[in-house]
Design an enzyme around this catalytic site. Structure first.
Site, PDB file in Angstrom:
ATOM      1  N   PRO A   1      -1.986  59.411  52.164  1.00  0.00           N
ATOM      2  CA  PRO A   1      -1.846  60.872  52.236  1.00  0.00           C
ATOM      3  C   PRO A   1      -3.156  61.620  51.976  1.00  0.00           C
ATOM      4  O   PRO A   1      -3.422  62.647  52.590  1.00  0.00           O
ATOM      5  CB  PRO A   1      -0.800  61.171  51.159  1.00  0.00           C
TER       6      PRO A   1
ATOM      7  N   GLU B   1      -7.665  55.886  64.754  1.00  0.00           N
ATOM      8  CA  GLU B   1      -8.766  54.913  64.805  1.00  0.00           C
ATOM      9  C   GLU B   1     -10.137  55.590  64.878  1.00  0.00           C
ATOM     10  O   GLU B   1     -11.038  55.146  65.595  1.00  0.00           O
ATOM     11  CB  GLU B   1      -8.568  53.923  65.960  1.00  0.00           C
TER      12      GLU B   1
ATOM     13  N   GLY C   1      -7.691  59.470  54.753  1.00  0.00           N
ATOM     14  CA  GLY C   1      -7.632  59.136  56.168  1.00  0.00           C
ATOM     15  C   GLY C   1      -8.992  58.643  56.620  1.00  0.00           C
ATOM     16  O   GLY C   1      -9.332  57.466  56.519  1.00  0.00           O
TER      17      GLY C   1
END
Length: 407
Positions: A137, A390, A140
């Protein structure tokens, strides 16, 4: 509609790639999977792709073919061709294929012989569904900020924390999971683990609904006990392993975007030739021709960067040095940087260009373009996440910009 294979004549590809591309282009239009339930459909695609041997390109062959792969090692050009063709027909099929590779990639790179034997052949056959659990959370793009921890026990590890935005979450048979083993060391304190879905203390029931449905979930680890053999790679080497895995598959993300862009262009051309307006077809208008020309150029620009990135990776050995350059040399470091930058350029350009091409195709369709159920409408939703996952576009820009400053 059959995907084009004219690009396979480019010098980036060898005969093995051309054969693969032609076979898949013939096979894929014959497949029909009901995708109304994304989780059921993803399982079906994995089974189908495994049964027909396409998932064998997600893993290496191994000694005497023991790991089940089609080629001696992961081949970037094969991955690009597969993802481009699959995404042209079904972005969900592409997702199912890609996650088998990404989810098992770290095992290919760093797994012990026992770990590779336990997971890779089953991945290649479609018998085990793989997942890659890195994001959290509050972590990232900044993986070093992760808070999921792995605490050493007398006979293994205890995993505690939360992962989110995990593709194949809730349907995977195992998760390659990254956790802090030294909470004060940032990216230097991360270690990878293989966590079977049946492991006590793992909860994958919190599903995440997104605009282009595919299996996503939040994973919760509550004193999830792992055997010592679950550790993947070296202690505190998890961040490097995660980046190496992502780096291998980054060019293939560009391939998926390219497939979606090619489909949007094909849909636009077909619609323009058939749509009647003011006594002629939409294709007769110069404005339409100009738009199609712009779209075609955007597709080809992305394609060349994508194929170049895949070719560069395949022409470097496993240590990342340029062919013929001794390990530890300046040429080795430059080769690794060049390869990473090429992949970043491909991922950024292909995803951004695909978004533009699909938007133009939708606009050309007028009201039909936003009607749920039309191909360009679904492509419009499907492409958006590729600019984020990605490594978001902004991350690719930083990688490229930093390299330019160092050159």
């Amino acid at each position: 509609m059959r995907s084009s294979t004219t690009h396979l004549t480019l010098p980036f590809f060898d005969d093995v790639h051309r054969d693969l591309g032609h076979r898949l282009a013939d096979w894929m239009p014959q497949q029909h999977v009901d995708e109304s339930d994304d989780r059921r459909a993803c399982r079906e695609w994995v089974s189908l792709l495994g049964d027909q041997g396409w998932l064998r390109y997600c893993v290496p062959a191994g000694k005497e073919g023991t790991l089940g792969g089609a080629l001696d090692k992961l081949d970037s050009r094969a991955l690009v061709i597969l993802r481009e063709t699959l995404a042209f027909h079904s972005p969900l099929a592409d997702f199912a294929f890609a996650m088998q590779g990404l989810g098992s990639g770290a095992i290919t790179l760093a797994g012990t012989p026992a770990q590779q034997a336990a997971y890779l052949p089953a991945v290649a056959r479609g018998e085990k569904i793989a997942a890659f659990a890195l994001s959290e959370p509050d972590a990232g793009s900044d993986a070093g900020a992760m808070s999921t921890s792995a605490t050493a026990l007398e006979a293994g590890w205890a995993l505690n924390g939360c992962k989110t935005w995990i593709s194949n979450g809730g349907i995977a048979d195992f998760y390659v999971t990254f956790a802090k083993t030294d909470p004060d060391a940032g990216t230097r304190g991360i270690t990878a683990f293989i966590v079977d879905a049946s492991t006590k203390g793992l909860d994958s029931s919190e599903h995440i609904a997104v605009m282009a449905p595919h299996p996503l979930a939040t994973l919760k680890f509550v004193h999830c006990q792992l055997a010592g053999a679950a550790q993947l790679g070296t202690l505190h080497g998890g961040f490097k392993l995660a980046m190496q895995t992502l780096d291998i598959f980054r060019a293939s993300v560009a391939g998926a975007a390219l497939g979606m862009a090619r489909r949007a262009l094909a849909e636009a051309v077909s619609f323009a030739k058939e749509r009647k307006m003011f006594g002629q077809t939409l294709a007769d208008f110069q404005l339409t021709q100009a738009k199609l020309g712009d779209m075609a150029a955007l597709v080809d620009a992305a394609a060349l960067l994508t194929y170049r990135a895949a070719w560069m990776r395949d022409h470097h050995n496993e240590q990342g040095e340029r062919v013929g350059s001794p390990a530890g040399t300046t040429a080795e470091a430059e080769g690794r940087r060049d390869r990473t930058v090429a992949a970043a350029m491909a991922k950024m350009t292909a995803t951004e260009n695909a978004q533009r091409v699909i938007d133009m195709a939708l606009q050309m369709h007028g009201g039909l373009g936003v009607k749920v159920g039309t191909k360009v409408e679904s492509l419009y939703r499907d492409i958006r996440s590729l600019r984020i996952y990605e490594g978001a576009t902004e991350v690719q820009q930083l990688i490229i910009g930093k390299a330019v400053l160092q050159s």
